[in-house]
Design a protein around this motif. Sequence first.
Motif, PDB file in Angstrom:
ATOM      1  N   GLY A   1      15.680   6.426  -8.950  1.00  0.00           N
ATOM      2  CA  GLY A   1      14.361   6.622  -9.406  1.00  0.00           C
ATOM      3  C   GLY A   1      14.155   6.677 -11.026  1.00  0.00           C
ATOM      4  N   HIS A   2      13.024   6.799 -11.739  1.00  0.00           N
ATOM      5  CA  HIS A   2      12.896   6.693 -13.054  1.00  0.00           C
ATOM      6  C   HIS A   2      11.913   8.035 -13.505  1.00  0.00           C
ATOM      7  N   THR A   3      11.816   8.410 -14.539  1.00  0.00           N
ATOM      8  CA  THR A   3      10.896   9.464 -15.082  1.00  0.00           C
ATOM      9  C   THR A   3       9.784   8.865 -15.745  1.00  0.00           C
ATOM     10  N   ASP A   4       9.947   7.564 -16.323  1.00  0.00           N
ATOM     11  CA  ASP A   4       9.183   6.731 -16.895  1.00  0.00           C
ATOM     12  C   ASP A   4       7.972   6.119 -15.899  1.00  0.00           C
ATOM     13  N   PRO A   5       6.737   6.327 -16.135  1.00  0.00           N
ATOM     14  CA  PRO A   5       5.912   5.982 -14.879  1.00  0.00           C
ATOM     15  C   PRO A   5       5.923   4.359 -15.252  1.00  0.00           C
ATOM     16  N   ARG A   6       6.299   3.783 -16.515  1.00  0.00           N
ATOM     17  CA  ARG A   6       6.201   2.244 -16.412  1.00  0.00           C
ATOM     18  C   ARG A   6       7.212   1.448 -15.907  1.00  0.00           C
ATOM     19  N   ARG A   7       8.372   2.194 -15.227  1.00  0.00           N
ATOM     20  CA  ARG A   7       9.299   1.447 -14.570  1.00  0.00           C
ATOM     21  C   ARG A   7       8.766   1.348 -13.052  1.00  0.00           C
ATOM     22  N   TYR A   8       7.582   1.943 -12.731  1.00  0.00           N
ATOM     23  CA  TYR A   8       7.110   1.743 -11.257  1.00  0.00           C
ATOM     24  C   TYR A   8       6.168   0.313 -11.068  1.00  0.00           C
ATOM     25  N   ASP A   9       6.372  -0.020  -9.782  1.00  0.00           N
ATOM     26  CA  ASP A   9       5.679  -1.346  -9.512  1.00  0.00           C
ATOM     27  C   ASP A   9       4.458  -1.054  -8.805  1.00  0.00           C
ATOM     28  N   TYR A  10       4.306  -0.237  -7.902  1.00  0.00           N
ATOM     29  CA  TYR A  10       3.178   0.040  -7.140  1.00  0.00           C
ATOM     30  C   TYR A  10       2.846   1.494  -7.244  1.00  0.00           C
ATOM     31  N   TRP A  11       1.666   1.923  -6.942  1.00  0.00           N
ATOM     32  CA  TRP A  11       0.913   3.337  -7.107  1.00  0.00           C
ATOM     33  C   TRP A  11       0.036   3.326  -5.961  1.00  0.00           C
ATOM     34  N   GLY A  12       0.071   4.387  -5.232  1.00  0.00           N
ATOM     35  CA  GLY A  12      -0.941   5.082  -4.576  1.00  0.00           C
ATOM     36  C   GLY A  12      -2.074   5.554  -5.033  1.00  0.00           C
ATOM     37  N   GLN A  13      -3.164   5.975  -4.285  1.00  0.00           N
ATOM     38  CA  GLN A  13      -4.368   6.335  -4.723  1.00  0.00           C
ATOM     39  C   GLN A  13      -4.627   7.845  -5.189  1.00  0.00           C
ATOM     40  N   GLY A  14      -3.554   8.523  -5.134  1.00  0.00           N
ATOM     41  CA  GLY A  14      -3.445   9.960  -5.320  1.00  0.00           C
ATOM     42  C   GLY A  14      -4.201  11.025  -4.429  1.00  0.00           C
ATOM     43  N   THR A  15      -3.720  12.235  -4.248  1.00  0.00           N
ATOM     44  CA  THR A  15      -4.152  13.250  -3.508  1.00  0.00           C
ATOM     45  C   THR A  15      -4.099  14.509  -4.435  1.00  0.00           C
TER      46      THR A  15
ATOM     47  N   LEU B   1       2.305  23.397   0.109  1.00  0.00           N
ATOM     48  CA  LEU B   1       1.955  22.243   0.549  1.00  0.00           C
ATOM     49  C   LEU B   1       2.992  21.325   0.841  1.00  0.00           C
ATOM     50  N   ARG B   2       2.806  20.322   1.581  1.00  0.00           N
ATOM     51  CA  ARG B   2       3.649  19.363   1.812  1.00  0.00           C
ATOM     52  C   ARG B   2       2.918  17.806   1.717  1.00  0.00           C
ATOM     53  N   LEU B   3       3.223  17.155   0.590  1.00  0.00           N
ATOM     54  CA  LEU B   3       2.682  15.858   0.334  1.00  0.00           C
ATOM     55  C   LEU B   3       3.321  14.822   1.064  1.00  0.00           C
ATOM     56  N   SER B   4       2.623  13.877   1.800  1.00  0.00           N
ATOM     57  CA  SER B   4       3.373  12.589   2.345  1.00  0.00           C
ATOM     58  C   SER B   4       2.873  11.554   1.477  1.00  0.00           C
ATOM     59  N   CYS B   5       3.956  10.145   1.350  1.00  0.00           N
ATOM     60  CA  CYS B   5       3.591   9.312   0.836  1.00  0.00           C
ATOM     61  C   CYS B   5       3.905   8.074   1.661  1.00  0.00           C
ATOM     62  N   ALA B   6       2.950   7.496   2.515  1.00  0.00           N
ATOM     63  CA  ALA B   6       3.344   6.235   3.543  1.00  0.00           C
ATOM     64  C   ALA B   6       3.058   4.965   2.879  1.00  0.00           C
ATOM     65  N   ALA B   7       4.166   4.262   2.981  1.00  0.00           N
ATOM     66  CA  ALA B   7       4.283   2.942   2.601  1.00  0.00           C
ATOM     67  C   ALA B   7       4.146   1.811   3.332  1.00  0.00           C
ATOM     68  N   SER B   8       3.382   0.638   3.050  1.00  0.00           N
ATOM     69  CA  SER B   8       3.574  -0.579   3.858  1.00  0.00           C
ATOM     70  C   SER B   8       3.334  -1.701   2.917  1.00  0.00           C
ATOM     71  N   GLY B   9       3.669  -2.891   3.387  1.00  0.00           N
ATOM     72  CA  GLY B   9       3.588  -4.268   2.864  1.00  0.00           C
ATOM     73  C   GLY B   9       4.719  -4.539   1.851  1.00  0.00           C
ATOM     74  N   PHE B  10       5.803  -3.671   1.941  1.00  0.00           N
ATOM     75  CA  PHE B  10       7.190  -4.139   1.298  1.00  0.00           C
ATOM     76  C   PHE B  10       8.296  -3.443   1.708  1.00  0.00           C
ATOM     77  N   THR B  11       9.556  -3.871   1.344  1.00  0.00           N
ATOM     78  CA  THR B  11      10.566  -3.394   1.916  1.00  0.00           C
ATOM     79  C   THR B  11      11.192  -1.928   1.300  1.00  0.00           C
TER      80      THR B  11
ATOM     81  N   GLN C   1       0.763  -1.154   0.101  1.00  0.00           N
ATOM     82  CA  GLN C   1       0.016  -0.121  -0.074  1.00  0.00           C
ATOM     83  C   GLN C   1       1.031   1.270  -0.019  1.00  0.00           C
ATOM     84  N   LEU C   2       0.334   2.271  -0.904  1.00  0.00           N
ATOM     85  CA  LEU C   2       1.007   3.524  -0.869  1.00  0.00           C
ATOM     86  C   LEU C   2      -0.096   4.650  -0.524  1.00  0.00           C
ATOM     87  N   GLN C   3       0.093   5.354   0.293  1.00  0.00           N
ATOM     88  CA  GLN C   3      -1.222   6.076   0.887  1.00  0.00           C
ATOM     89  C   GLN C   3      -0.535   7.752   0.671  1.00  0.00           C
ATOM     90  N   ALA C   4      -1.023   8.245  -0.433  1.00  0.00           N
ATOM     91  CA  ALA C   4      -0.705   9.626  -0.560  1.00  0.00           C
ATOM     92  C   ALA C   4      -1.476  10.706   0.247  1.00  0.00           C
TER      93      ALA C   4
END
Length: 123
Positions: free
Chosen positions: A103-117, A17-27, A2-5
């Motif tokens: 990190g990467h600029t290409d979104p296709r390189r990412y494995d997990y996504w949060g729901q957005g804020t 503004l300060r955005l946060s992204c809290a992660a759980s369920g992986f290393t 889970q990624l919670q933005a």
Amino acid sequence: VQLQASGGGLVQAGGSLRLSCAASGFTFDGYAIGWFRQAPGKEREFVATISWSGGSTAYRDSVKGRFTISRDNAKNTVYLQMNSLKPEDTAVYYCAAAQTILGHTDPRRYDYWGQGTLVTVSS
């Protein structure tokens, strides 16, 4: 996994503004994290990314000098500090995790996504 933005909202131009992204369920410290955004009627675009250690960052040109990405691996959280906000920064902001060192600029390189804020900047 889970990624919670969070942290989005309505702000006037020039504000912060300060955005946060809290992660759980992986290393968490084995993943690079990226922030992306999608404005209405537009494609999702890269905003910023940070390496697994936090030692390497990258930004899209239009946010350089205004946005800062950072991470706290002890808290499994990545932050995006956004200053001098402009109306064109209005979008839904997503965080994503990639099982790579850098990190990467290409979104296709990412494995997990949060729901957005949602970030709305008024003029």
